[in-house]
Motif scaffolding. Structure first.
Motif, short mmCIF file in Angstrom:
data_model
loop_
_atom_site.label_atom_id
_atom_site.label_comp_id
_atom_site.label_asym_id
_atom_site.label_seq_id
_atom_site.Cartn_x
_atom_site.Cartn_y
_atom_site.Cartn_z
N CYS A 562 9.59 -1.23 5.72
CA CYS A 562 10.13 -2.32 6.54
C CYS A 562 9.06 -3.08 7.30
O CYS A 562 9.37 -4.05 7.98
N CYS A 563 7.83 -2.60 7.25
CA CYS A 563 6.80 -3.22 8.09
C CYS A 563 5.67 -3.79 7.24
O CYS A 563 5.47 -3.37 6.09
N PRO A 564 4.93 -4.74 7.78
CA PRO A 564 3.79 -5.31 7.04
C PRO A 564 2.76 -4.22 6.70
O PRO A 564 2.59 -3.25 7.44
N ASN A 565 2.06 -4.41 5.60
CA ASN A 565 1.15 -3.38 5.10
C ASN A 565 0.05 -3.02 6.10
O ASN A 565 -0.40 -1.87 6.13
N ILE A 566 -0.40 -3.99 6.89
CA ILE A 566 -1.51 -3.71 7.82
C ILE A 566 -1.16 -2.59 8.78
O ILE A 566 -2.02 -1.84 9.24
N LEU A 567 0.15 -2.45 9.12
CA LEU A 567 0.54 -1.43 10.08
C LEU A 567 0.52 -0.03 9.48
O LEU A 567 0.56 0.96 10.21
N LEU A 568 0.44 0.07 8.14
CA LEU A 568 0.34 1.40 7.52
C LEU A 568 -0.95 2.09 7.93
O LEU A 568 -1.01 3.32 8.02
N PHE A 569 -2.01 1.29 8.20
CA PHE A 569 -3.26 1.89 8.65
C PHE A 569 -3.10 2.53 10.03
O PHE A 569 -3.77 3.49 10.37
N GLU A 570 -2.19 1.97 10.83
CA GLU A 570 -1.95 2.51 12.17
C GLU A 570 -1.27 3.89 12.10
O GLU A 570 -1.36 4.69 13.03
#
Length: 669
Positions: A562-570
């Protein structure tokens, strides 16, 4: 004097707002603990829950929690099988109000006799009795919660937060002679009223870990504390009585402190108020008599200083000066109070806290009536916003704790949240708990819907209207976070036009007076009253349609689609034992998630959505607004996850191929 208190945040509306907020928080803690199967009752006592404080008094938050797994016995017939049983002991060698607790076996109503088989914090008395130690209990609490940081021990309190007093106690459900004698003594008087005495008859008392300093068993003793009865007495005060009590506390903290330090406490002031109300005709308690009533209160204090003892209002035989106010301090206080009475309370002009003295002097002379009302209204509204902010922070922290415990137990996140949701729905049928239960339901339901939506996107199931409509129920958890999650879901599912419409709605709501709320981080100054006063002053309307707060947006790994890919790094931070050990408990609550403040996430999603639609002008405008916001001088007051917001901005410039700015923002992060 009454007007000066109104101007200082001790008016009736503000008092009731404080009281209602802390009782709401008490119910919220109760539901939160029971959802986690923590068999403990929590109570907010003291100035905050009574509403009897001002900003200048800087009162601590008093919280008492009592375990339901221990049965306190007054007689042998009170024994319960399977419970931790403790028998109250008292004889002529033990000071009034103090008790020893003897350890009794769980499977038979007999005392523990084998020391090694008893509780860790028990001690062996000379007589052979095994006692449950009060000091041992405090040490146990300190060791058990050491992960929260360094503990501050103050009397019976063991606290891990600077402005909190937290007492771990045990409740006594059986009638006690001390309380019954007081009820009998009060019958036939105009105050306390009969209804209050009947409620006091069945109200539990508490045993708190605090011994008498002159006792041979001061490390083992527990003090009987009738907190709930005292709350009933305080809640029976009218506004004039409450203001008289507040003035006494201001005198105590400002004038008496200069003479004898902090030996006089708020509880001394409260006890003086009990005796004053009991001995004063009800028709005198009106605001135009406030100075005269204050004079009567000080006369009663003077009387007890002359006697050298201030009796506890409820429990006979207790001198509240013992161990608190030395004989030298009593004599010094007596001289000062006597002079203050003789000088017709002139010293109140020297109360510096909240500028009370100056306000009293200038009342009716320099005040413009309308401007005075506006200032008072602004302070009241600012305090209301501060109380709302604190409550949302506490609620968000509690919800974070839920998820952290579930995540740590390696159980099915969605299944466990549904389990919590089921029990929260059951609480919604209780009239007293209904409003609090619905808040939990909205937040838990929103998380369940987000997890299910993420699963649909993972399985490439097209998001349908029913899935999106489910979000509507929980959109008003706050101004922005749930709406931003919906926008993120729509963007991730390829519904860019719908995402833009939701983002436009969030943009209209997130005006410059909206304040961020975080459940895991604190920023120095984020709870200062000027912050909330500025939010009020910037509002040209009569008030806010919705509370102007936006929770941080959090994505758990089960919401990854559900979230943009950049937040997967978080979500994938370093997790070696050495690095995890450096994190505080509150950092661990969210380190396995992606969390970002609402405003930066709004601008980032706008940049992505407009880019996806090919609307280049709007995309560049969104980036410019994002960059300007992040470089605003005052941003530190409103941003809790600065490093994540900088990463998002850096990613925007990376997509723009502006690598110099990209590197700059990533290095700042």
């Amino acid at each position: 004097m009454s007007e000066a208190l109104n101007d200082s945040g001790a008016g009736k509306d503000t008092i009731m707002e404080r009281r209602g907020t802390y009782l709401w928080r008490e119910r919220m803690e109760m539901i939160g603990r029971q959802l986690l199967a923590i068999n403990v009752h929590g109570f907010h006592f003291g100035s905050q829950s009574e509403g009897t404080t001002t900003l200048g008094l800087q009162s601590d938050i008093d919280f008492l929690q009592s375990s339901n797994t221990v049965n306190i016995m007054t007689v042998w017939e009170d024994w319960e099988a399977g419970m931790g049983n403790l028998l109250m002991l008292h004889d002529d060698t033990i000071p009034p109000q103090q008790y020893l607790l003897q350890a009794i076996q769980k499977d038979t109503p007999e005392p523990h006799t084998i020391y090694s088989l008893c509780y860790d914090n028990c001690v062996l008395k000379d007589s052979g009795q095994i006692l449950y130690s009060a000091e041992g209990k405090k040490q146990e609490i300190e060791d058990q919660y050491r992960y929260l940081g360094k503990a501050t021990i103050n009397g019976p309190s063991v606290s891990f937060q600077s402005n909190w007093d937290v007492v771990h106690a045990y409740h006594v459900l059986k009638p006690l002679p001390d309380i019954q004698n007081w009820i009998h003594r009060c019958r036939g008087r105009h105050w306390p009223p009969v209804q209050l005495l009947e409620a006091a008859r069945v109200a539990p008392c508490f045993l708190v870990p605090a011994g008498h300093q002159d006792s041979d068993y001061k490390h083992e003793e527990w003090r009987l504390s009738p907190n709930l009865i005292e709350r009933l007495l305080m809640f029976s005060f009218n506004i004039t009585q409450l203001k008289c009590y507040v003035i006494l506390k201001l005198i105590k903290k400002s004038l008496l402190y200069e003479n004898v330090g902090d030996c006089i406490t708020s509880f001394h002031c409260k006890t003086i108020m009990f005796y004053t109300i009991e001995r004063t005709h009800p028709l005198l308690w009106f605001e135009h008599n406030l100075s005269f009533l204050l004079l009567l209160s000080l006369q009663i204090l003077r009387k007890y200083l002359r006697l050298g003892r201030l009796p506890h209002y409820i429990i006979q035989g207790v001198n509240l000066f013992d161990g608190k106010v030395s004989k030298v301090q009593q004599r010094r206080l007596l001289v000062y109070i006597d002079n203050m009475i003789r000088n017709n309370l002139y010293d109140v002009f020297y109360i510096g806290i909240d500028n009370i003295g100056s306000r009293i002097q200038t009342c009716g002379l320099l005040r413009n009536g309308q401007d005075g009302e506006l200032r008072r209204e602004c302070l009241h509204n600012s305090i209301c916003l501060l109380l709302k902010f604190d409550s949302m922070q506490t609620l968000f922290t509690r919800l974070n704790g839920f998820i952290y415990l579930i995540r740590s137990s390696n159980t099915n996140l969605e299944k466990e949240i549904k389990y919590l949701l089921h029990y929260a729905v059951q609480y919604s049928t209780n009239a007293r708990l209904k409003s609090v239960a619905f808040v939990f339901i909205k937040h838990l339901y929103a998380l369940v819907q987000s997890i299910q939506s993420s699963d649909c996107l993972r399985l490439r199931i097209v998001a349908n209207n029913e899935m999106i409509l489910r979000f509507q129920y929980s959109l008003n958890t706050d101004l922005a976070s749930s709406r931003l999650k919906l926008a993120s879901l729509l963007y991730s599912g390829g519904y860019l036009h719908a995402a833009v419409r939701v983002l436009a709605d969030v943009g209209r709501r997130c005006h410059n007076r909206v304040k961020a709320v975080c459940g895991c981080r604190r920023i120095k100054g984020d709870d200062y009253i000027p912050v909330f006063a500025n939010m009020i002053s910037g509002n040209s309307d009569d008030g806010f349609i919705e509370p102007p707060f936006a929770l941080c947006v959090r994505f758990h790994w089960k919401e990854a689609y559900c979230c943009p890919n950049i937040l997967l790094f978080e979500m994938n931070r370093n997790i070696t034992e050495e690095e995890v050990a450096q994190r505080s408990y509150f950092e661990k609550l969210w380190m396995g998630c992606a969390e970002v403040d609402a405003r930066p996430f709004l601008h980032y999603l706008q940049y992505l959505a407009y880019g996806g639609l090919g609307e280049r002008d709007k995309q560049i405008r969104a980036l410019g607004v994002f960059d300007s916001y992040m470089n605003n001088i005052g941003k530190e007051i409103f941003l809790y996850h600065m490093e994540t917001a900088l990463n998002l901005l850096g990613h925007c410039y990376e997509m723009e191929a502006d690598y110099e700015r990209t590197l700059s923002y990533y290095k700042m992060s």
